[in-house]
Design an enzyme around this catalytic site. Structure first.
Site, PDB file in Angstrom:
ATOM      1  N   THR A 212     -67.686  54.751 -51.349  1.00 32.20           N
ATOM      2  CA  THR A 212     -68.216  55.416 -50.158  1.00 32.20           C
ATOM      3  C   THR A 212     -69.724  55.586 -50.334  1.00 32.20           C
ATOM      4  OG1 THR A 212     -67.890  57.311 -48.679  1.00 32.20           O
ATOM      5  CG2 THR A 212     -67.795  57.774 -51.034  1.00 32.20           C
ATOM      6  N   ASN A 213     -70.347  56.436 -49.515  1.00 25.66           N
ATOM      7  CA  ASN A 213     -71.795  56.668 -49.640  1.00 25.66           C
ATOM      8  C   ASN A 213     -72.081  58.158 -49.464  1.00 25.66           C
ATOM      9  OD1 ASN A 213     -72.348  57.260 -46.706  1.00 25.66           O
ATOM     10  ND2 ASN A 213     -71.475  55.211 -46.527  1.00 25.66           N
ATOM     11  N   ARG A 214     -73.343  58.520 -49.515  1.00 25.48           N
ATOM     12  CA  ARG A 214     -73.712  59.936 -49.582  1.00 25.48           C
ATOM     13  C   ARG A 214     -73.872  60.611 -48.221  1.00 25.48           C
ATOM     14  NH1 ARG A 214     -75.173  61.246 -54.698  1.00 25.48           N
ATOM     15  NH2 ARG A 214     -75.800  59.527 -56.066  1.00 25.48           N
TER      16      ARG A 214
END
Ligand code: CTP
Length: 401
Positions: A212-214
């Site tokens: 995933t990402n931030r």
């Protein structure tokens, strides 16, 4: 703000009832017309005489008083009003409201009410914390009832403190004022359907792992909330986030990019689409059905395939919303990269932000953006994400005009 507003106050039977006398005074000072219903137990704490003297109106209490019913009646009493304020709302009164019990004039009027209702709870902290009260309050909130308080502090019972006190009179008055302020705000997006994507997507590797990402979802959620405040009907399609749901929007929760695309397509048609989600560009080429074991030897290789581009699919699609706004998350050459995305994705605007770690944008509360369109680039000052959202909504309103 309150001049000429008709406010019906239901005073319940709690020790804090005396504080509501001050609320009546302050509301009257601001020009409101205040009428009061005392519950049966409310009368044990303040007298109809005192309340009547302060409100300047007859005080109502008895469902079966023939003169009262002829004068006005509980149905008219609750209809002929802009707002109903229940203060203090005891645990018992909240329970009766949540269950639709109409066992006296106050509760019958609340059941017959067409006007919005604000409840100001006041009770011992244990009664407020009790699962039954929490269940009842949650039910009322789900029914559209608003709350002011309860506040935290000392209780009437000696030595006890916690959450359960009636909010201070001026806090209640401020809550009433902001209720009317919100209601009277212009609704320039009324009748428009606005689609917003927000948050990250997550792409599974196996049943327990994902990439995933931030993205925190703060910017997308703020835009959805601002669109709803402007009167739009909002569908918010969000990846997994840990921030609260914005008020007044329909939320569709998804995990992967493909689910997000599907949800976006299912939500069409829309007048406006704002794609603020940080969609994963790739997903693992194969999702293992079982947890990948740490076998002896080399770590397993990960290979990726490309995800659909949701913004581009929509921007070049048959059901393209009239107005499309994309975001560009960049760590270098912010404007040049964003300009490429404007054309490639078929968007009317690209809101470009620098998401390099030193900018603090991902997960933070502030954002510095460049807004690109066919007309050129506008650079906005560093603003709170709520303010960026408000400005974007203003831009949308202007463009749709
Ligand atoms: N976007 C999308 N679907 C994707 C990837 C991105 O809808 N699969 C949208 C984002 O919601 C955003 C815009 O496209 O509105 C740009 O996203 P960004 O991640 O900045 O751009 P990418 O297209 O992923 O390009 P790159 O990774 O090369 O910067």
């Amino acid at each position: 703000m309150l001049a000429g507003k008709r406010i019906l106050i239901v005073i319940g039977g709690g020790i804090a009832a005396y504080k509501v006398l001050e609320v009546i005074r302050r509301l009257k000072e601001r020009g409101a017309e205040v009428r009061v219903i005392l519950t049966r137990s409310g009368k044990e704490f303040v007298t109809p005489m005192t309340v009547g003297a302060l409100s300047g109106e007859k005080v109502f209490s008895d469902l079966f008083d023939p003169t009262e019913e002829q004068d006005i009646g509980h149905i008219v009493l609750s209809r002929d009003t802009d707002l109903i304020l229940v203060a203090p709302a005891t645990a018992n009164l909240i329970a009766r409201m949540a269950n639709g019990i109409a066992d006296e004039l106050a509760t019958a009027s609340l059941l017959a009410a067409a006007a919005p209702i604000i409840v100001c709870p006041a009770m011992n902290q244990r009664m407020w914390a009790h699962p039954a009260t929490q269940r009842n309050a949650a039910q009322l909130a789900a029914d559209g009832v608003r709350f002011i308080g309860p506040a935290e502090g000392r209780m009437a019972e000696r030595g006890e403190a916690g959450v359960g006190r009636l909010s201070e009179p001026m806090e209640i008055v401020a809550g009433v004022e902001s209720f009317f302020a919100e209601r009277e705000q212009p609704k320039p997006l009324a009748g428009r359907h606005v689609l917003v994507t927000s948050g990250p997507t997550i792409e599974p590797i196996d049943p327990v792992r994902f990439i995933t990402n931030r993205s925190s979802g703060k910017q997308g959620h703020a835009i959805a909330a601002a669109a709803a405040r402007a009167g739009a009907c909002v569908t918010l399609i969000s990846g997994p986030v840990s921030i609260p749901d914005p008020k007044g929007v329909d939320i569709v929760r998804v995990e992967t990019a493909r689910q997000m695309l599907e949800a976006v397509m299912a939500a069409l048609p829309a007048d406006v689409a704002v794609m603020a989600a940080a969609v994963s560009d790739w997903r693992p080429a194969a999702v293992a059905q079982e947890k990948i074991k740490k076998a002896a030897g080399d770590p397993p290789p990960l290979s990726f395939i490309e995800n659909p581009d949701i913004l581009a699919t929509l921007g070049h699609g048959r059901q393209r919303p009239k107005l499309m706004i994309g975001f560009a998350a960049e760590t270098t050459d912010v404007k040049a990269n964003a300009a490429r995305k404007l054309a490639a994705k078929g968007a009317d605007y690209i809101v470009a932000n620098d998401v390099s770690p030193e900018s603090g944008v991902f997960g933070g509360d502030r954002n510095s953006v460049h807004v690109l369109s066919a007309a050129g680039v506008e650079t906005w000052p560093t603003l709170g994400k709520d303010e960026v959202a408000e400005r974007l909504i203003a831009l949308i309103v202007e463009r749709l005009r």
